[in-house]
Design an enzyme around this catalytic site. Structure first.
Site, PDB file in Angstrom:
ATOM      1  NE  ARG A 236      37.344  16.983  19.355  1.00 11.07           N
ATOM      2  CZ  ARG A 236      37.771  18.247  19.186  1.00 11.07           C
ATOM      3  NH1 ARG A 236      38.113  18.964  20.234  1.00 11.07           N
ATOM      4  NH2 ARG A 236      37.841  18.788  17.992  1.00 11.07           N
ATOM      5  CD  GLU A 265      32.254  18.802  24.275  1.00 16.97           C
ATOM      6  OE1 GLU A 265      32.098  19.478  23.247  1.00 16.97           O
ATOM      7  OE2 GLU A 265      33.359  18.651  24.822  1.00 16.97           O
ATOM      8  CG  HIS A 283      34.635  22.153  23.129  1.00 20.57           C
ATOM      9  ND1 HIS A 283      34.405  20.914  22.608  1.00 20.57           N
ATOM     10  CD2 HIS A 283      35.734  22.608  22.490  1.00 20.57           C
ATOM     11  CE1 HIS A 283      35.317  20.625  21.688  1.00 20.57           C
ATOM     12  NE2 HIS A 283      36.150  21.655  21.611  1.00 20.57           N
TER      13      HIS A 283
END
Ligand code: NAP
Ligand code: 8YV
Length: 320
Positions: A236, A265, A283
């Protein structure tokens, strides 16, 4: 199929892929991000909502849970659930489910891919050929060998172990850090990320996100990794201090980084965009047809099991 009115109402809190949305709509009355698009309509439907469906990056904060008095289950299509306020859910005995295991291979593959990409400069080499530099300037500068290098894994869980298995085939030595040593595994344990970083060439981060791991990888850890060291983050964004990372990359404190996840993000710090010693992916570590379908099946199966009065397939550890 039961009539729409009798079907449980489920709130989708993220833009869900069609192979999840389709099966959800077969079994439930799905309200697609109504809380964001139409708060007035949402306020009317909120008392009927019995399930929440989201992805690994979805936010299910206490404030939303409190707006849903009939909520019975939160199903996340993702193994990470750091966006869910699990304490708020558990206070009301609302189970949270996720999708562990089915994405281990995929995420481990991307971790190895990032390692190879940044050390062997594959994206840079691709640009070099396309820009005609090969013909004009000759061979590229020599790269860094991956096979046989020293690998450090921060978080030797399901995915961390899948990464280790692949790294063994590359003849890498493997060390790790985590909350506890794993005596059953023949890898070297280091008590801190900093001690581990000082002992390896590649440091791969694959812990959960959330408060417990926030900025676990900070300026001191990057300094310990050193000018020949590479950081790979497939965990993360919150686990790595991105500003400290940018500074370390710019000043040569570390050699390079392969990053799939970011603090904000979809907005990685712009300083990263122009760095040649960095490989960036959006991601996407679990993003193959095969794996995302398996994740969607599990997410829907958990919801159906709950409303059929059956045991949940994969509740989060806090629920068990
Ligand atoms: P897991 O099996 O639960 O493993 C997590 C590991 O992290 C465990 O080894 C655990 O150590 C360690 N850990 C937890 N808290 C820690 C802390 N405070 N300090 C150091 N280590 C800590 O989980 P997993 O299935 O491997 O998934 C790991 C994470 O990967 C997910 O939670 C998600 O955030 C991320 N992920 C990202 C993507 C992506 O698309 N990039 C895809 C899938 C997953 P112990 O064993 O000592 O408890
Ligand atoms: C996905 C993830 O991005 O599983 C996780 O924790 O971060 C990823 O697999 C996400 O869950 C897709 O919904």
């Amino acid at each position: 199929m039961s009539s729409p009115s009798s079907r449980p109402h489920v709130l989708a809190v993220a833009k869900l892929p069609p192979f999840l949305m389709g099966p959800l709509q077969e079994s439930f009355e799905v309200h697609d991000r109504l809380h964001e698009s139409d708060p007035v309509a949402f306020a009317k439907i909120a008392p009927l909502i019995r399930g929440v469906a989201g992805g690994g990056e979805s936010k299910v904060p206490r404030a939303l849970i409190e707006q849903l008095p009939a909520l019975e289950i939160i199903s996340i299509m993702g193994v990470g659930y750091d966006g869910v306020d699990v304490s708020a859910a558990l206070e009301r005995r609302i189970p949270v489910t996720h999708t562990p295991g089915v994405l281990n291979d995929e995420v481990a593959d991307l971790a190895l891919g990032l390692m190879l990409s940044v050390a062997r400069r594959i994206p840079l080499a691709d640009r070099y050929v396309r820009a005609g530099q090969w013909a004009k300037e000759g061979a590229m500068p020599l790269a860094r060998k991956v096979s046989g290098a020293r690998l450090g894994i921060v978080g030797l869980g399901r995915i961390g172990q899948a990464i280790a298995l692949r790294a063994e085939a590359f003849g890498m030595s493997i060390a790790y850090t985590g909350r506890s040593a794993k005596p059953d595994l023949a890898y070297s344990f280091y008590p801190t990320a900093q001690a581990l970083a000082a002992a390896v060439d590649f440091l791969v981060v694959i812990t959960p996100g959330g408060a417990g791991t926030r900025h676990l990888i900070n300026a001191d850890v990057l300094k310990a990794l050193g000018p020949e060291g590479y950081l790979i983050n497939v965990a993360r964004g919150s686990v790595v201090d991105e500003a400290a990372l940018v500074e370390a990359l710019a000043k040569g404190v570390i050699a390079g980084a392969g990053l799939d996840v970011f603090e904000q993000e979809p907005h990685p710090m712009e300083a990263l965009w122009s760095m040649d010693n960095v490989v960036l992916t959006p991601h996407m570590a679990s993003a193959t047809v095969q794996t995302r379908h398996a994740m969607a099946n599990l997410a829907v199966s958990n919801l159906r099991a709950h409303f059929d009065g059956q045991p949940l397939f994969t509740p989060v550890p806090e629920w068990q």
